[in-house]
Design an enzyme around this catalytic site. Sequence first.
Site, mmCIF file in Angstrom:
data_model
loop_
_atom_site.group_PDB
_atom_site.id
_atom_site.type_symbol
_atom_site.label_atom_id
_atom_site.label_comp_id
_atom_site.label_asym_id
_atom_site.label_seq_id
_atom_site.Cartn_x
_atom_site.Cartn_y
_atom_site.Cartn_z
ATOM 1 N N HIS A 156 4.721 -10.610 8.997
ATOM 2 C CA HIS A 156 3.354 -10.951 9.403
ATOM 3 C C HIS A 156 2.753 -12.014 8.484
ATOM 4 O O HIS A 156 2.513 -13.126 8.931
ATOM 5 C CB HIS A 156 2.444 -9.719 9.471
ATOM 6 N N ARG A 214 0.823 -1.208 0.000
ATOM 7 C CA ARG A 214 0.000 0.000 0.000
ATOM 8 C C ARG A 214 0.863 1.266 0.000
ATOM 9 O O ARG A 214 0.412 2.323 -0.439
ATOM 10 C CB ARG A 214 -0.963 0.013 1.186
ATOM 11 N N ASP A 235 8.639 -6.235 16.822
ATOM 12 C CA ASP A 235 7.771 -5.282 16.134
ATOM 13 C C ASP A 235 7.578 -3.997 16.935
ATOM 14 O O ASP A 235 8.470 -3.159 17.023
ATOM 15 C CB ASP A 235 6.445 -5.958 15.803
#
Length: 444
Positions: free
Chosen positions: A265, A206, A316
Site C-alpha cells: 500500500h 502496529r 489483496d
Amino acid sequence: MIFADKALLPSGWENNVRIEVMDGKIGSVRVGTPAQPGDTRVSAVVAGMPNVHSHAFQRGHSGLTEIRGAGRESFWTWREMMYRFALSVTPEDVGILAEMAYVEMLEAGYTRVGEFHYLHHGAAGTPYENPAELSERIFAAAEHTGIALTHLPVFYAHAGFGPQAPNAGQRRFIHSLDAFVDLVAHCEARRTRPQDRVGFAPHSLRATSAEELDALCTALPGRKIHIHIAEQVKEVEDCLAFYGQRPVEWLFDHAEVNADWCLIHATHLTADETMKIAASKAVAGLCPVTEANLGDGLFPAPEFLAAGGRFAIGTDSNVRIDVAEELRILEYGQRLTARARNVLAREGGSTGRHLFDAASTGGAQALDAPAPQIASGAPADLVALADPLGLGQGDALLDRWIFGRDVAPSDVWAAGVHVVQSGRHIHRDTVQARFAEVLRRVLN
C-alpha cells in the site's frame, strides 16, 4: 506447441510465433514460422502477471460488506466484519476459499501469487498440532489449481502501537517470535514444487514491535519481506503519536530496507518518503481495487515512477480479481486527481504497455521469481489474449485489454500446464461447487 499470431517477446512484439513447452519451461521460441498440425492456436500471448498481495480467505466475503452502518464507514469498520468471517472458517474451508481465489486469478492472467497469510490457529486461538496446518492448505490449493506460490506467513503479535494486547478478533493470528520462526521452517519443509517460494511478513508496524521486527530480520535472513505500511491515515497518526515519526520514515530509520522488501500500500507518503522508497529499490505493492473499495486513498504514483520507483499489483481482499482492472484503476485514480490523461505512461508510449511491464517486473522481484518473459529457459507461465475483432497490433492490444472491453485472457499455461481453456479453469466446476457449499454454511 503453442502458435500465436502475436507474442510479446523480450525484443518486442513478433508475429507468427511457435512456443515449445518442456518440463514446465519454455524450450524454444521460433519467430516467423507457420503453424503446424496439433499446435494450440491463439491470437496473442504474453507472460503471466505476478499477484504480489493476496489474502485468499477474504474471497469468501467479497461483496458482502457494502451495507452502510450508522456512522462513517472505513477500513476499520470493514475489518471487524473480516475478523468475524476469519473466526468462522475451518482448515478445509481455508483450502477451498484459496482454491476459488486461485482459479479466478489464473483465469484473469495471474500465474503467481504472493499469499500474505495470517490465519494460523484454531478458532479459539489454540495452535494446531501441526503449526503449519493452515499454511499447508494454501500450498495444496496452489498445487491443485496450478498457480505458482510465494508463501508469506505473517507475524502478528499486537493490536496496535504500544504495544497493545491483541483483541479477541485477532486470536487466530498471534505468534511468539520462536513459534513464528518455527512456522517458517515448517513452511519451507512443505515446499515441494521448484516454482514455489517462502518469504515472511511482519504484518505492520502496529502489529510488530521494533524489537520483534529486528529479531525477525536477524532470524530469517535472505528471504523476501513484505509489510503493510501507511495504508490508513489513522495508522500514520498512531505511529506519529507513539514513535514520533511517520511509518515509512520510522521504517527507513530502523531497518535496512532494500530490494528484498515489498511495502504493501504505502498510500500516505510525504515527498521525502516517496523518494526514499524509490531509491531503496524496494517494491511498492499496490492494490488499487481493494484500496478503492476500502477508501484508503491514492498512492503518489507519478512522482514515484518519475524517481525510478518499482511497483507491483495485488488483489489483496480479492473483492475483484482482474489484472486489467487493477492496472486501470491505478491509472484512473491518477487521472481523477491530476485531471489529465495517460498520466503514468512515458511520453509517446502506450500506457497499457508501461503499466504491464512495470507491474510484471516489480512483481517478480517482490515474489522472488524469475522475470516473466517468453524466452527459452523461462517458466512456461503464459497468458493468451483473445482478440475477436482482430484489431490488436502490438501495444494497442494491451491498451484494449486494460482500458477497453473486447480483449481478454482466453487460455493460461502455468508451469506448462494448460490450466485455463477458453476462459475457464479446468477445475472451475468442482472448485466453485465446494466454494458455494462453504459460503452457504459459514454465512448462515
